[in-house]
Motif scaffolding. Structure first.
Motif, PDB file in Angstrom:
ATOM      1  N   TYR A   1      -0.665  -5.308   7.116  1.00  0.00           N
ATOM      2  CA  TYR A   1      -1.240  -4.875   5.848  1.00  0.00           C
ATOM      3  C   TYR A   1      -0.949  -3.399   5.594  1.00  0.00           C
ATOM      4  N   GLY A   2      -0.057  -2.833   6.386  1.00  0.00           N
ATOM      5  CA  GLY A   2       0.374  -1.467   6.167  1.00  0.00           C
ATOM      6  C   GLY A   2      -0.185  -0.495   7.180  1.00  0.00           C
ATOM      7  N   ALA A   3       0.334   0.709   7.124  1.00  0.00           N
ATOM      8  CA  ALA A   3      -0.045   1.774   8.053  1.00  0.00           C
ATOM      9  C   ALA A   3      -0.683   2.925   7.277  1.00  0.00           C
ATOM     10  N   TRP A   4       0.145   3.844   6.768  1.00  0.00           N
ATOM     11  CA  TRP A   4      -0.382   4.992   6.038  1.00  0.00           C
ATOM     12  C   TRP A   4      -0.941   4.572   4.685  1.00  0.00           C
ATOM     13  N   VAL A   5      -2.083   5.115   4.342  1.00  0.00           N
ATOM     14  CA  VAL A   5      -2.624   5.032   2.987  1.00  0.00           C
ATOM     15  C   VAL A   5      -3.224   6.384   2.650  1.00  0.00           C
ATOM     16  N   ARG A   6      -3.158   6.741   1.384  1.00  0.00           N
ATOM     17  CA  ARG A   6      -3.811   7.970   0.962  1.00  0.00           C
ATOM     18  C   ARG A   6      -5.320   7.763   1.095  1.00  0.00           C
ATOM     19  N   GLY A   7      -5.984   8.655   1.785  1.00  0.00           N
ATOM     20  CA  GLY A   7      -7.398   8.431   2.008  1.00  0.00           C
ATOM     21  C   GLY A   7      -8.131   9.668   2.457  1.00  0.00           C
ATOM     22  N   SER A   8      -9.286   9.425   3.040  1.00  0.00           N
ATOM     23  CA  SER A   8     -10.172  10.514   3.434  1.00  0.00           C
ATOM     24  C   SER A   8     -10.029  10.801   4.924  1.00  0.00           C
ATOM     25  N   ALA A   9     -10.796  11.771   5.392  1.00  0.00           N
ATOM     26  CA  ALA A   9     -10.760  12.152   6.800  1.00  0.00           C
ATOM     27  C   ALA A   9     -11.569  11.202   7.675  1.00  0.00           C
ATOM     28  N   THR A  10     -11.904  10.035   7.187  1.00  0.00           N
ATOM     29  CA  THR A  10     -12.614   9.047   7.994  1.00  0.00           C
ATOM     30  C   THR A  10     -11.682   7.935   8.472  1.00  0.00           C
TER      31      THR A  10
ATOM     32  N   ASP B   1     -11.461  14.528  14.069  1.00  0.00           N
ATOM     33  CA  ASP B   1     -11.445  13.691  12.879  1.00  0.00           C
ATOM     34  C   ASP B   1     -10.013  13.518  12.393  1.00  0.00           C
ATOM     35  N   PRO B   2      -9.717  12.374  11.759  1.00  0.00           N
ATOM     36  CA  PRO B   2      -8.377  12.221  11.174  1.00  0.00           C
ATOM     37  C   PRO B   2      -8.114  13.317  10.149  1.00  0.00           C
ATOM     38  N   GLN B   3      -6.882  13.791  10.104  1.00  0.00           N
ATOM     39  CA  GLN B   3      -6.484  14.802   9.131  1.00  0.00           C
ATOM     40  C   GLN B   3      -5.484  14.180   8.165  1.00  0.00           C
ATOM     41  N   PRO B   4      -5.881  13.926   6.924  1.00  0.00           N
ATOM     42  CA  PRO B   4      -4.967  13.280   5.974  1.00  0.00           C
ATOM     43  C   PRO B   4      -3.688  14.086   5.777  1.00  0.00           C
ATOM     44  N   VAL B   5      -2.572  13.383   5.718  1.00  0.00           N
ATOM     45  CA  VAL B   5      -1.279  13.987   5.434  1.00  0.00           C
ATOM     46  C   VAL B   5      -0.611  13.169   4.337  1.00  0.00           C
ATOM     47  N   ASP B   6       0.431  13.722   3.756  1.00  0.00           N
ATOM     48  CA  ASP B   6       1.211  12.992   2.770  1.00  0.00           C
ATOM     49  C   ASP B   6       2.265  12.152   3.484  1.00  0.00           C
ATOM     50  N   PHE B   7       2.642  11.050   2.869  1.00  0.00           N
ATOM     51  CA  PHE B   7       3.609  10.174   3.525  1.00  0.00           C
ATOM     52  C   PHE B   7       4.953  10.858   3.746  1.00  0.00           C
ATOM     53  N   THR B   8       5.266  11.876   2.958  1.00  0.00           N
ATOM     54  CA  THR B   8       6.537  12.580   3.115  1.00  0.00           C
ATOM     55  C   THR B   8       6.591  13.392   4.405  1.00  0.00           C
TER      56      THR B   8
ATOM     57  N   MET C   1       0.824  -1.199   0.000  1.00  0.00           N
ATOM     58  CA  MET C   1       0.000   0.000   0.000  1.00  0.00           C
ATOM     59  C   MET C   1       0.857   1.247   0.000  1.00  0.00           C
ATOM     60  N   THR C   2       1.870   1.275   0.848  1.00  0.00           N
ATOM     61  CA  THR C   2       2.675   2.479   0.931  1.00  0.00           C
ATOM     62  C   THR C   2       3.533   2.673  -0.301  1.00  0.00           C
ATOM     63  N   GLN C   3       3.841   1.610  -1.051  1.00  0.00           N
ATOM     64  CA  GLN C   3       4.704   1.740  -2.203  1.00  0.00           C
ATOM     65  C   GLN C   3       4.063   2.554  -3.317  1.00  0.00           C
ATOM     66  N   ASP C   4       2.736   2.718  -3.300  1.00  0.00           N
ATOM     67  CA  ASP C   4       2.046   3.422  -4.363  1.00  0.00           C
ATOM     68  C   ASP C   4       1.837   4.889  -4.054  1.00  0.00           C
ATOM     69  N   ALA C   5       2.396   5.384  -2.943  1.00  0.00           N
ATOM     70  CA  ALA C   5       2.143   6.757  -2.531  1.00  0.00           C
ATOM     71  C   ALA C   5       2.758   7.744  -3.507  1.00  0.00           C
ATOM     72  N   GLN C   6       2.081   8.893  -3.668  1.00  0.00           N
ATOM     73  CA  GLN C   6       2.572   9.978  -4.493  1.00  0.00           C
ATOM     74  C   GLN C   6       2.743  11.210  -3.625  1.00  0.00           C
TER      75      GLN C   6
ATOM     76  N   HIS D   1      -5.645   5.783   9.207  1.00  0.00           N
ATOM     77  CA  HIS D   1      -4.526   5.391   8.354  1.00  0.00           C
ATOM     78  C   HIS D   1      -4.038   6.588   7.546  1.00  0.00           C
ATOM     79  N   SER D   2      -4.952   7.420   7.093  1.00  0.00           N
ATOM     80  CA  SER D   2      -4.569   8.545   6.233  1.00  0.00           C
ATOM     81  C   SER D   2      -3.784   9.612   6.982  1.00  0.00           C
ATOM     82  N   SER D   3      -3.849   9.591   8.317  1.00  0.00           N
ATOM     83  CA  SER D   3      -3.088  10.556   9.112  1.00  0.00           C
ATOM     84  C   SER D   3      -1.803   9.949   9.669  1.00  0.00           C
ATOM     85  N   GLY D   4      -1.517   8.680   9.320  1.00  0.00           N
ATOM     86  CA  GLY D   4      -0.300   8.038   9.815  1.00  0.00           C
ATOM     87  C   GLY D   4      -0.389   7.626  11.260  1.00  0.00           C
ATOM     88  N   GLU D   5      -1.610   7.351  11.756  1.00  0.00           N
ATOM     89  CA  GLU D   5      -1.817   7.018  13.171  1.00  0.00           C
ATOM     90  C   GLU D   5      -2.596   5.721  13.343  1.00  0.00           C
TER      91      GLU D   5
END
Length: 291
Positions: free
Chosen positions: A128-137, A66-73, A1-6, A140-144
């Motif tokens: 199955y991974g941690a961070w994924v690009r996603g929504s504020a629901t 609510d979760p706040q999406p961040v970029d993996f960088t 999952m994380t390998q596909d991050a942009q 995972h999208s916030s890296g937590e």
């Protein structure tokens, strides 16, 4: 999952959420960086259970954030959890996962707790991974958040959280696996307020999900209305402690209260399960050590 991050840019609210966790971690996690404050000697009881940071203060409030999406960088890139390599479950290859620094520190402390009280020393944690690009629901999208599948050493499973693979095993084998599953879950419940198991829904039949959403940097306590927490406690009573009169209803009923109080009394823990964070953690440590 994380390998596909942009690459991308997080919004200002994401930084606010991360700042909250980082500041809170200085007090809540930094005090136990060496693991000593949470060490409980193996033995017949928990009478020497230490005073934990913050005990005697009002219980931490739930965070309605609510979760706040961040970029993996903007997250910490990690390849290990404690002393174990992180391996992606779908391809069995060591992989990088991305989380906030406080969340990564909490994972390290969980594994140290598992080694101490369950007695297993995994060299590999499959997820199955941690961070994924996603929504504020999704946390995972916030890296937590992370989804943990198996703990392994020397090329074999120590504990499988893949309930989907052994739920129809012969009765003796299933009892063994359920006991290890819930002893491992106890360690996760010690560290994380949001722990979702196969009892939560079918989507969690092949992993246990954990996140920091409910209390942020604070360690958990029992929330009686939490269906997931209460069901997990009930499953621990049944599958680890042999208290088969307790049903996994998700309601903190008289049978559950009586069983957990008795377990705490036997193990030297303080008070009743719902009384304090210390009682919650003592119950989880006693469950981890139960063989």
């Amino acid at each position: 999952m994380t390998q596909d991050a942009q690459p991308g840019e997080p919004g200002p609210t994401a930084l606010t959420r991360r700042r909250l966790l980082t500041v809170g971690a200085v007090g809540a996690l930094g005090a136990v960086a060496a693991g000593g404050a949470y060490a409980v000697s193996r033995g017949p009881g928990l009478s020497s259970f230490p005073q934990l940071p913050g005990l005697g203060e009002p219980p931490p409030p739930e965070l309605h954030i609510d979760p706040q999406p961040v970029d993996f960088t903007d997250l910490q890139a990690r390849r290990r959890i404690g002393q174990a390599a992180h391996v992606y479950e779908l391809n069995a290859r060591p992989s990088t996962y991305y989380v906030t620094e406080p969340f990564g520190a909490r994972l390290d402390r969980w594994l140290a707790l598992h080694r101490r009280h369950v007695g297993q020393a995994p060299d590999e944690i499959r997820s199955y991974g941690a961070w994924v690009r996603g929504s504020a629901t999704s946390w995972h999208s916030s890296g937590e958040a992370i989804d943990i599948a198996r703990l392994r050493a020397d090329g074999r499973d120590l504990t499988s959280l893949r309930h989907d693979q052994w739920r129809n095993a012969p009765a003796t084998e299933q009892r063994r696996r359920l006991a290890l599953y819930w002893r491992t879950a106890a360690g996760l419940h010690h560290e994380f307020a949001d722990v979702l198991t196969y009892l939560f829904d079918a989507a969690h039949d092949n992993h246990i999900h954990v996140d920091l959403g409910r209390f942020g940097p604070e360690r958990p306590r029992l929330i009686r209305r939490s269906h997931a927490q209460v069901q997990a406690v009930q499953a621990m009573c049944r599958h680890v402690w042999g208290r088969t009169e307790v049903e996994t209803t998700g309601d903190f009923d008289d049978a559950t209260r009586s069983a957990t109080t008795r377990i705490l009394e036997q193990s030297g823990g303080p008070g009743e399960l719902a009384d304090s964070r210390e009682a919650w953690q003592a119950f989880m440590v006693a469950t981890m050590e139960r063989e």
